[in-house]
Design a protein around this motif. Sequence first.
Motif, PDB file in Angstrom:
ATOM      1  N   TYR A 147       2.919 -10.196  -5.401  1.00 29.05           N
ATOM      2  CA  TYR A 147       2.962  -9.230  -4.310  1.00 29.05           C
ATOM      3  C   TYR A 147       1.887  -9.563  -3.283  1.00 29.05           C
ATOM      4  CZ  TYR A 147       5.359  -6.483  -7.931  1.00 29.05           C
ATOM      5  OH  TYR A 147       6.202  -6.061  -8.926  1.00 29.05           O
ATOM      6  N   SER A 148       2.181  -9.288  -2.027  1.00 29.66           N
ATOM      7  CA  SER A 148       1.161  -9.396  -0.988  1.00 29.66           C
ATOM      8  C   SER A 148       1.392  -8.286   0.022  1.00 29.66           C
ATOM      9  CB  SER A 148       1.203 -10.765  -0.295  1.00 29.66           C
ATOM     10  OG  SER A 148       2.451 -10.966   0.343  1.00 29.66           O
ATOM     11  N   GLY A 149       0.323  -7.802   0.618  1.00 26.86           N
ATOM     12  CA  GLY A 149       0.424  -6.730   1.589  1.00 26.86           C
ATOM     13  C   GLY A 149      -0.952  -6.176   1.890  1.00 26.86           C
ATOM     14  N   LYS A 150      -1.078  -5.581   3.055  1.00 35.42           N
ATOM     15  CA  LYS A 150      -2.357  -5.029   3.473  1.00 35.42           C
ATOM     16  C   LYS A 150      -2.369  -3.529   3.252  1.00 35.42           C
ATOM     17  CE  LYS A 150      -5.562  -4.950   7.377  1.00 35.42           C
ATOM     18  NZ  LYS A 150      -5.774  -5.347   8.791  1.00 35.42           N
ATOM     19  N   ALA A 151      -3.385  -3.049   2.563  1.00 35.86           N
ATOM     20  CA  ALA A 151      -3.491  -1.618   2.293  1.00 35.86           C
ATOM     21  C   ALA A 151      -3.970  -0.883   3.542  1.00 35.86           C
ATOM     22  CB  ALA A 151      -4.458  -1.368   1.134  1.00 35.86           C
ATOM     23  N   ASN A 152      -3.462   0.342   3.715  1.00 42.81           N
ATOM     24  CA  ASN A 152      -3.922   1.162   4.837  1.00 42.81           C
ATOM     25  C   ASN A 152      -5.252   1.834   4.483  1.00 42.81           C
ATOM     26  OD1 ASN A 152      -3.262   3.319   3.144  1.00 42.81           O
ATOM     27  ND2 ASN A 152      -1.338   3.766   4.197  1.00 42.81           N
ATOM     28  N   ARG A 153      -5.718   2.734   5.356  1.00 42.88           N
ATOM     29  CA  ARG A 153      -7.029   3.359   5.150  1.00 42.88           C
ATOM     30  C   ARG A 153      -7.068   4.213   3.887  1.00 42.88           C
ATOM     31  NH1 ARG A 153      -8.016   6.078  10.916  1.00 42.88           N
ATOM     32  NH2 ARG A 153      -5.757   6.399  10.636  1.00 42.88           N
ATOM     33  N   VAL A 210      -0.368   0.385   0.099  1.00 44.93           N
ATOM     34  CA  VAL A 210       0.414  -0.654   0.760  1.00 44.93           C
ATOM     35  C   VAL A 210       1.771  -0.068   1.133  1.00 44.93           C
ATOM     36  CG1 VAL A 210       1.512  -2.903   0.520  1.00 44.93           C
ATOM     37  CG2 VAL A 210      -0.753  -2.520  -0.465  1.00 44.93           C
ATOM     38  N   LYS A 228       3.823  -1.841   3.564  1.00 43.35           N
ATOM     39  CA  LYS A 228       4.677  -2.967   3.913  1.00 43.35           C
ATOM     40  C   LYS A 228       4.116  -4.218   3.272  1.00 43.35           C
ATOM     41  CE  LYS A 228       6.920  -5.237   7.841  1.00 43.35           C
ATOM     42  NZ  LYS A 228       7.094  -5.252   9.306  1.00 43.35           N
ATOM     43  N   GLY A 229       4.988  -5.034   2.691  1.00 42.11           N
ATOM     44  CA  GLY A 229       4.487  -6.224   2.030  1.00 42.11           C
ATOM     45  C   GLY A 229       5.591  -7.231   1.756  1.00 42.11           C
ATOM     46  N   ASP A 256      10.925  -9.138   2.102  1.00 42.14           N
ATOM     47  CA  ASP A 256      10.048  -8.315   2.926  1.00 42.14           C
ATOM     48  C   ASP A 256      10.452  -6.870   2.695  1.00 42.14           C
ATOM     49  OD1 ASP A 256       8.425 -10.241   4.448  1.00 42.14           O
ATOM     50  OD2 ASP A 256      10.346 -10.874   5.269  1.00 42.14           O
TER      51      ASP A 256
END
Length: 329
Positions: A130-136, A140, A142-143, A162
Amino acid sequence: MTTEVVPELPPEPGDLAYGRTVDRSLVHRAAVSEVFVTDIRPLTAMRVRTAVQLPLTHGYYSDHVQQPALYDALLLLESGRQAAIAGTHAHMGLSQGTTMIVDSFRMDLYGLAALKIGSKPGRLRIDTEYSGKANRRGRVRKGMVVQRYFMDDVEVGDHEMDVLFLNPHENEVLRHAQRGTPAPLTSDYGRHGPGDDGSGQQQPGQVGRGNPLNVVLSGAEHAPEAVRARVTPRFDNRALFDHVYDHLPAMTLVEAARQLALLTTGEPLATYAVGFEARFDRFAELDDTVLAEAARPGGGASGTVPVRFVQAGVQIAHVTVTTASGSQL
């Protein structure tokens, strides 16, 4: 005369188990019979390894007329979807009720000889990253999911998606933004959708099927450059509609693309779908006709067939199907 099945031995520490399926809620299925994942093990913080038992017979995934018989490409695609979802719940911290919406995906099968169906259920291993950027809030939304498929340690394919991870409220907001009105449900209809009485359904053999229940196309029109058909799945097909939906799921559109691709080749008995590249722009609504159009490949049983889906004059999805001839196995 008595017969017996040798019991599944407990796996060695670290080995995957194939003795029983995981809880159906982990893979978002209503029926236990539609669960194929048997074990999930974390490898790193963002990687999991999953065991899948591929059934020898299944009313949908085994209903193909091509010989030799291979494990269905859509069975492997569904196994990958289940592995990805189970991993997010079991080891990635996503809460129950989170919906995984696929924006696009690509799948390629290349170890076809290892996918021939034998006398025992298939043991599939899927490695998922898995890959994706976590929000504040540390979540996650979107990934990307990248997977590799192995049969008895032979790599047979790869798959990447995606995806959006939405909670129930976010999913409802997205659906309302697209439609502007509440969406009808499959449970609001009988076996057919609105305007479909089943009379124009394609013959099963034309699309590589044996059972009419699994045919999802009607009213095919053949032109020199393309083949067009309506997408008309049966809502009582519990493999495609395991639970109540408010749209045609992506897997149904992929099945429609495969069937239309086989129809365009003119060789449905000798043609296998071995790859897909898909993009989904909008939900396929239940209360309006979905049309599918495939360009003729011109290369017989092997090649690529682009299929576009249109609803209310707008393209909602595009699926390119890669086909191979049985002589290539």
